[in-house]
Design an enzyme around this catalytic site. Structure first.
Site, PDB file in Angstrom:
ATOM      1  CG  ASN A   7      37.114  39.689  43.003  1.00  0.00           C
ATOM      2  OD1 ASN A   7      36.143  39.106  43.275  1.00  0.00           O
ATOM      3  ND2 ASN A   7      37.646  40.321  42.005  1.00  0.00           N
ATOM      4  N   GLY A   9      33.898  37.886  44.675  1.00  0.00           N
ATOM      5  CA  GLY A   9      33.332  37.323  43.533  1.00  0.00           C
ATOM      6  C   GLY A   9      34.087  36.124  43.079  1.00  0.00           C
ATOM      7  CE  LYS A  10      40.508  37.678  41.230  1.00  0.00           C
ATOM      8  NZ  LYS A  10      41.761  37.811  41.456  1.00  0.00           N
ATOM      9  CG  ASP A  64      47.160  38.006  38.317  1.00  0.00           C
ATOM     10  OD1 ASP A  64      46.914  38.930  39.171  1.00  0.00           O
ATOM     11  OD2 ASP A  64      48.009  38.312  37.375  1.00  0.00           O
ATOM     12  CG  ASP A 141      31.488  38.968  35.149  1.00  0.00           C
ATOM     13  OD1 ASP A 141      32.382  38.688  34.396  1.00  0.00           O
ATOM     14  OD2 ASP A 141      31.314  38.362  36.262  1.00  0.00           O
TER      15      ASP A 141
HETATM   16  P1  ITT Z   1      42.877  39.904  44.164  1.00  0.00           P
HETATM   17  O1  ITT Z   1      44.051  40.311  43.377  1.00  0.00           O
HETATM   18  O2  ITT Z   1      42.932  40.520  45.464  1.00  0.00           O
HETATM   19  O3  ITT Z   1      42.454  38.385  43.842  1.00  0.00           O
HETATM   20  P2  ITT Z   1      41.612  41.648  42.049  1.00  0.00           P
HETATM   21  O4  ITT Z   1      40.304  41.820  41.664  1.00  0.00           O
HETATM   22  O5  ITT Z   1      42.703  42.775  42.113  1.00  0.00           O
HETATM   23  O6  ITT Z   1      41.625  40.643  43.376  1.00  0.00           O
HETATM   24  P3  ITT Z   1      43.272  40.776  39.687  1.00  0.00           P
HETATM   25  O7  ITT Z   1      44.677  41.435  40.473  1.00  0.00           O
HETATM   26  O8  ITT Z   1      43.567  39.400  39.329  1.00  0.00           O
HETATM   27  O9  ITT Z   1      42.005  40.685  40.824  1.00  0.00           O
HETATM   28  O10 ITT Z   1      42.769  41.607  38.672  1.00  0.00           O
HETATM   29  C1  ITT Z   1      41.953  41.078  37.801  1.00  0.00           C
HETATM   30  C2  ITT Z   1      41.327  42.266  37.228  1.00  0.00           C
HETATM   31  O11 ITT Z   1      40.342  41.534  36.384  1.00  0.00           O
HETATM   32  C3  ITT Z   1      39.900  42.682  38.224  1.00  0.00           C
HETATM   33  O12 ITT Z   1      39.889  44.133  37.720  1.00  0.00           O
HETATM   34  C4  ITT Z   1      38.833  41.937  37.920  1.00  0.00           C
HETATM   35  O13 ITT Z   1      37.658  42.583  38.420  1.00  0.00           O
HETATM   36  C5  ITT Z   1      38.973  41.665  36.505  1.00  0.00           C
HETATM   37  N1  ITT Z   1      38.464  40.001  36.406  1.00  0.00           N
HETATM   38  C6  ITT Z   1      39.167  38.857  36.589  1.00  0.00           C
HETATM   39  N2  ITT Z   1      38.197  37.965  36.441  1.00  0.00           N
HETATM   40  C7  ITT Z   1      37.096  38.366  36.199  1.00  0.00           C
HETATM   41  C8  ITT Z   1      35.922  37.829  35.685  1.00  0.00           C
HETATM   42  O14 ITT Z   1      35.627  36.473  35.781  1.00  0.00           O
HETATM   43  N3  ITT Z   1      34.692  38.509  35.545  1.00  0.00           N
HETATM   44  C9  ITT Z   1      34.999  39.906  35.348  1.00  0.00           C
HETATM   45  N4  ITT Z   1      36.084  40.447  35.654  1.00  0.00           N
HETATM   46  C10 ITT Z   1      36.976  39.981  36.013  1.00  0.00           C
END
Ligand code: ITT
Length: 181
Positions: A7, A9-10, A64, A141
């Site tokens: 991701n 964005g992270k 996570d 978001d």
């Molecule tokens: P990685 O596991 O590869 O890091 P991921 O996007 O799958 O990427 P997660 O397993 O942690 O990450 O899932 C988190 C979910 O919550 C995912 O659908 C994100 O889009 C959402 N999420 C997490 N933080 C967020 C934020 O700051 N704003 C909006 N959505 C968020």
């Protein structure tokens, strides 16, 4: 350090937050996530596996996180990525709109490991779910409103100052600074 995540964005948020302390390079790798109610357990386990996958030398972080909807007893929580991929944000809003109580929280855990020490840092932020607004950020978001604005309407800097990830990264930054003193 390497941020192991699919991701972008992270990564952008972490880069902005940790700029003065360390470089943050994305290692685009989908580490195996264990199934657990604890974000810290998922992140810590993921970080240790990701450390090896990323070469086993440079420290790594993983994040996570998830959206915990009060009226759905915390669902989708640790399953937020799956729900985003299957239902999508518009459909989640369509379900939430039927609730009287639309309060929700983002919770997140950043896990750091250098192969010897593993530490986890948690953060959360309360808000209310609303019809989608804004074009910034990622994931949920556009439907997450905090103090009158959705996270998708905020700059990265503003979101970081309030968000679950920003709070977790702040704890990581303090810990790194103390450790390196
Ligand atoms: P990685 O596991 O590869 O890091 P991921 O996007 O799958 O990427 P997660 O397993 O942690 O990450 O899932 C988190 C979910 O919550 C995912 O659908 C994100 O889009 C959402 N999420 C997490 N933080 C967020 C934020 O700051 N704003 C909006 N959505 C968020």
């Amino acid at each position: 350090m390497k941020f192991v995540t699919t991701n972008e964005g992270k990564v952008e948020e972490a880069r902005e937050y940790l700029a003065e302390l360390t470089t943050v390079e994305q290692f685009d790798y989908d580490y195996v996530e264990i199934q657990s109610d604890s974000l810290a357990d998922i992140a810590a386990y993921g970080a240790e596996a990701a450390f090896e996958a990323a070469g086993g030398e440079e420290p790594v972080i993983v994040d996570d996180s998830g959206l915990f909807i009060g009226g759905f007893d915390g669902f989708p929580g640790p399953y937020s990525a799956y729900v985003q991929d299957t239902l999508g944000v518009q459909q989640v809003w369509a379900l939430v709109k039927t609730l009287d109580d639309r309060r929700a929280a983002f919770r997140g855990c950043v896990a750091y490991t250098d192969g010897e020490t593993t530490e986890t840092f948690e953060g959360s932020v309360q808000g209310e779910l609303v019809a989608p607004r804004g074009t910034g950020g990622f994931g949920y978001d556009p439907i997450f409103e905090h103090a009158g604005e959705t996270f998708a309407e905020m700059s990265t800097e503003k979101k970081n100052a309030l968000s679950h990830r920003g709070r977790a990264l702040a704890k990581l930054a303090d810990w790194l600074a103390d450790r390196d003193q």
